[in-house]
Design a protein around this motif. Sequence first.
Motif, PDB file in Angstrom:
ATOM      1  N   THR A  93       4.300  17.145  -8.132  1.00  0.00           N
ATOM      2  CA  THR A  93       5.409  17.284  -9.073  1.00  0.00           C
ATOM      3  C   THR A  93       6.013  15.922  -9.417  1.00  0.00           C
ATOM      4  O   THR A  93       5.735  14.915  -8.776  1.00  0.00           O
ATOM      5  CB  THR A  93       6.501  18.195  -8.480  1.00  0.00           C
ATOM      6  OG1 THR A  93       6.879  17.691  -7.198  1.00  0.00           O
ATOM      7  CG2 THR A  93       5.976  19.612  -8.327  1.00  0.00           C
ATOM      8  N   SER A  94       6.883  15.926 -10.430  1.00  0.00           N
ATOM      9  CA  SER A  94       7.437  14.685 -10.954  1.00  0.00           C
ATOM     10  C   SER A  94       8.429  14.042  -9.979  1.00  0.00           C
ATOM     11  O   SER A  94       9.081  14.713  -9.174  1.00  0.00           O
ATOM     12  CB  SER A  94       8.156  14.957 -12.275  1.00  0.00           C
ATOM     13  OG  SER A  94       7.256  15.406 -13.246  1.00  0.00           O
ATOM     14  N   LEU A  95       8.549  12.729 -10.094  1.00  0.00           N
ATOM     15  CA  LEU A  95       9.496  11.962  -9.298  1.00  0.00           C
ATOM     16  C   LEU A  95      10.738  11.658 -10.120  1.00  0.00           C
ATOM     17  O   LEU A  95      10.726  11.738 -11.344  1.00  0.00           O
ATOM     18  CB  LEU A  95       8.851  10.638  -8.859  1.00  0.00           C
ATOM     19  CG  LEU A  95       7.576  10.724  -8.021  1.00  0.00           C
ATOM     20  CD1 LEU A  95       7.005   9.322  -7.827  1.00  0.00           C
ATOM     21  CD2 LEU A  95       7.853  11.369  -6.680  1.00  0.00           C
ATOM     22  N   GLY A  96      11.812  11.268  -9.425  1.00  0.00           N
ATOM     23  CA  GLY A  96      13.030  10.845 -10.104  1.00  0.00           C
ATOM     24  C   GLY A  96      12.945   9.392 -10.538  1.00  0.00           C
ATOM     25  O   GLY A  96      12.007   8.664 -10.197  1.00  0.00           O
ATOM     26  N   LEU A  97      13.962   8.967 -11.294  1.00  0.00           N
ATOM     27  CA  LEU A  97      13.962   7.613 -11.860  1.00  0.00           C
ATOM     28  C   LEU A  97      13.815   6.538 -10.797  1.00  0.00           C
ATOM     29  O   LEU A  97      13.029   5.593 -10.957  1.00  0.00           O
ATOM     30  CB  LEU A  97      15.243   7.390 -12.672  1.00  0.00           C
ATOM     31  CG  LEU A  97      15.431   6.003 -13.293  1.00  0.00           C
ATOM     32  CD1 LEU A  97      16.081   6.098 -14.659  1.00  0.00           C
ATOM     33  CD2 LEU A  97      16.265   5.087 -12.402  1.00  0.00           C
ATOM     34  N   LEU A  98      14.557   6.637  -9.707  1.00  0.00           N
ATOM     35  CA  LEU A  98      14.488   5.614  -8.657  1.00  0.00           C
ATOM     36  C   LEU A  98      13.064   5.470  -8.135  1.00  0.00           C
ATOM     37  O   LEU A  98      12.538   4.359  -8.032  1.00  0.00           O
ATOM     38  CB  LEU A  98      15.422   5.981  -7.504  1.00  0.00           C
ATOM     39  CG  LEU A  98      16.875   5.534  -7.605  1.00  0.00           C
ATOM     40  CD1 LEU A  98      17.677   6.135  -6.465  1.00  0.00           C
ATOM     41  CD2 LEU A  98      16.977   4.013  -7.577  1.00  0.00           C
ATOM     42  N   ASN A  99      12.448   6.589  -7.801  1.00  0.00           N
ATOM     43  CA  ASN A  99      11.093   6.548  -7.261  1.00  0.00           C
ATOM     44  C   ASN A  99      10.097   5.995  -8.270  1.00  0.00           C
ATOM     45  O   ASN A  99       9.218   5.210  -7.923  1.00  0.00           O
ATOM     46  CB  ASN A  99      10.654   7.958  -6.833  1.00  0.00           C
ATOM     47  CG  ASN A  99      11.358   8.399  -5.564  1.00  0.00           C
ATOM     48  OD1 ASN A  99      11.720   7.591  -4.731  1.00  0.00           O
ATOM     49  ND2 ASN A  99      11.558   9.697  -5.428  1.00  0.00           N
ATOM     50  N   VAL A 100      10.220   6.413  -9.523  1.00  0.00           N
ATOM     51  CA  VAL A 100       9.271   5.972 -10.543  1.00  0.00           C
ATOM     52  C   VAL A 100       9.386   4.471 -10.778  1.00  0.00           C
ATOM     53  O   VAL A 100       8.390   3.739 -10.770  1.00  0.00           O
ATOM     54  CB  VAL A 100       9.491   6.737 -11.863  1.00  0.00           C
ATOM     55  CG1 VAL A 100       8.630   6.134 -12.976  1.00  0.00           C
ATOM     56  CG2 VAL A 100       9.140   8.211 -11.691  1.00  0.00           C
ATOM     57  N   LYS A 101      10.590   3.999 -10.991  1.00  0.00           N
ATOM     58  CA  LYS A 101      10.761   2.583 -11.318  1.00  0.00           C
ATOM     59  C   LYS A 101      10.334   1.679 -10.160  1.00  0.00           C
ATOM     60  O   LYS A 101       9.638   0.676 -10.363  1.00  0.00           O
ATOM     61  CB  LYS A 101      12.217   2.310 -11.725  1.00  0.00           C
ATOM     62  CG  LYS A 101      12.529   2.729 -13.162  1.00  0.00           C
ATOM     63  CD  LYS A 101      13.863   2.183 -13.602  1.00  0.00           C
ATOM     64  CE  LYS A 101      14.074   2.334 -15.096  1.00  0.00           C
ATOM     65  NZ  LYS A 101      13.218   1.467 -15.910  1.00  0.00           N
ATOM     66  N   VAL A 102      10.741   2.024  -8.959  1.00  0.00           N
ATOM     67  CA  VAL A 102      10.376   1.194  -7.807  1.00  0.00           C
ATOM     68  C   VAL A 102       8.874   1.286  -7.551  1.00  0.00           C
ATOM     69  O   VAL A 102       8.217   0.280  -7.245  1.00  0.00           O
ATOM     70  CB  VAL A 102      11.178   1.596  -6.563  1.00  0.00           C
ATOM     71  CG1 VAL A 102      10.682   0.851  -5.326  1.00  0.00           C
ATOM     72  CG2 VAL A 102      12.666   1.311  -6.782  1.00  0.00           C
ATOM     73  N   ALA A 103       8.307   2.489  -7.712  1.00  0.00           N
ATOM     74  CA  ALA A 103       6.867   2.656  -7.497  1.00  0.00           C
ATOM     75  C   ALA A 103       6.052   1.861  -8.517  1.00  0.00           C
ATOM     76  O   ALA A 103       5.027   1.261  -8.174  1.00  0.00           O
ATOM     77  CB  ALA A 103       6.491   4.135  -7.559  1.00  0.00           C
TER      78      ALA A 103
END
Length: 325
Positions: free
Chosen positions: A218-228
């Motif tokens: 499933t999709s990640l939140g903004l924090l996880n996406v940007k840092v990843a």
Amino acid sequence: MRKLTLHIGAHKTGTSTIQNWMYNHRQFLKENGVTPFFTANGKHTVQVNQTYYFNHSKIKQGVVTIAPNLAVNLKQCNEENVVMSSECFSWIHDREELAKLKSSLQPHFSSINILIYIRRQDRQALSHYQQRAKSWEAEGLYFSGENKAFPTLDENAQSYLDYYNHFAMWGDVFGDDNVTFKVFDRALLKNNCAVSDFLDVLGVPFTEKDVNVKDANTSLGLLNVKVAHILRDMGIKRHDPIFQEIINKLGESHVMLPSRKEAIDFYSNFKESNIALNERFNISTENEDIFAHDFSNYQETASDEWTEALANHALTTVLKVLLKK
């Protein structure tokens, strides 16, 4: 009269959920006349999307090929009704690659059917670009762009999202009558469920009790996406302990989305392609371009930018992991 069904994706249309369910319910499917194909080197495998049958070495150039041993192993599957699911088929953009696969399989199956789920391109791009953030190597090499919601619409992204040029070639090779398109919209799926819809297409009888699923990947939140995104651009792999520790400690945040206007403008690049696909394959009678035009899930303002609070939280989390405090 042996029958083969290839469920080819597309990516981010419930494929992981379907594949996990099929693997965990192999006996149920066999009892209902369907044999799910999960084979590598003559043995059952638990890698449910079966990436080992695809050569991704040139995916940065938009080229993925099918390993010859896929056809060999499928031919050796003696059951009457075989189904294989892998979204890796959706990386294929070469008609000749499909023609080779067909010529290898056709003498051994009386019918070869192709099942394709498609998602409105703005939603597809959002979810698929997030996959890059999770550091999946294929997406990481295939897509490019800023640390925002949408990828850059370069040649690779255009090739994937132009559904007529991308997927109509399966009809060119296997015949239009052997290709089934389904719209991946939960409101349109059988019981609002990807697995239920998949079983319905296969003609497998089931009850809601039989289909007890939890969405996978499933999709990640903004924090996880940007840092990843930042971590993978630094060359840190998703299986690296520091990658996992940082992502797990970031906590929850809102889903990153473009503005409504950005989403509508993004989708407009593919409307004509969708119309052509619909005219050829009769996918939707309600929408000329296949998909509903509801963009209400987007706000007037984009939510894919750092705020001061989010940036500070992300930086603090990374420093704590590095300093082990």
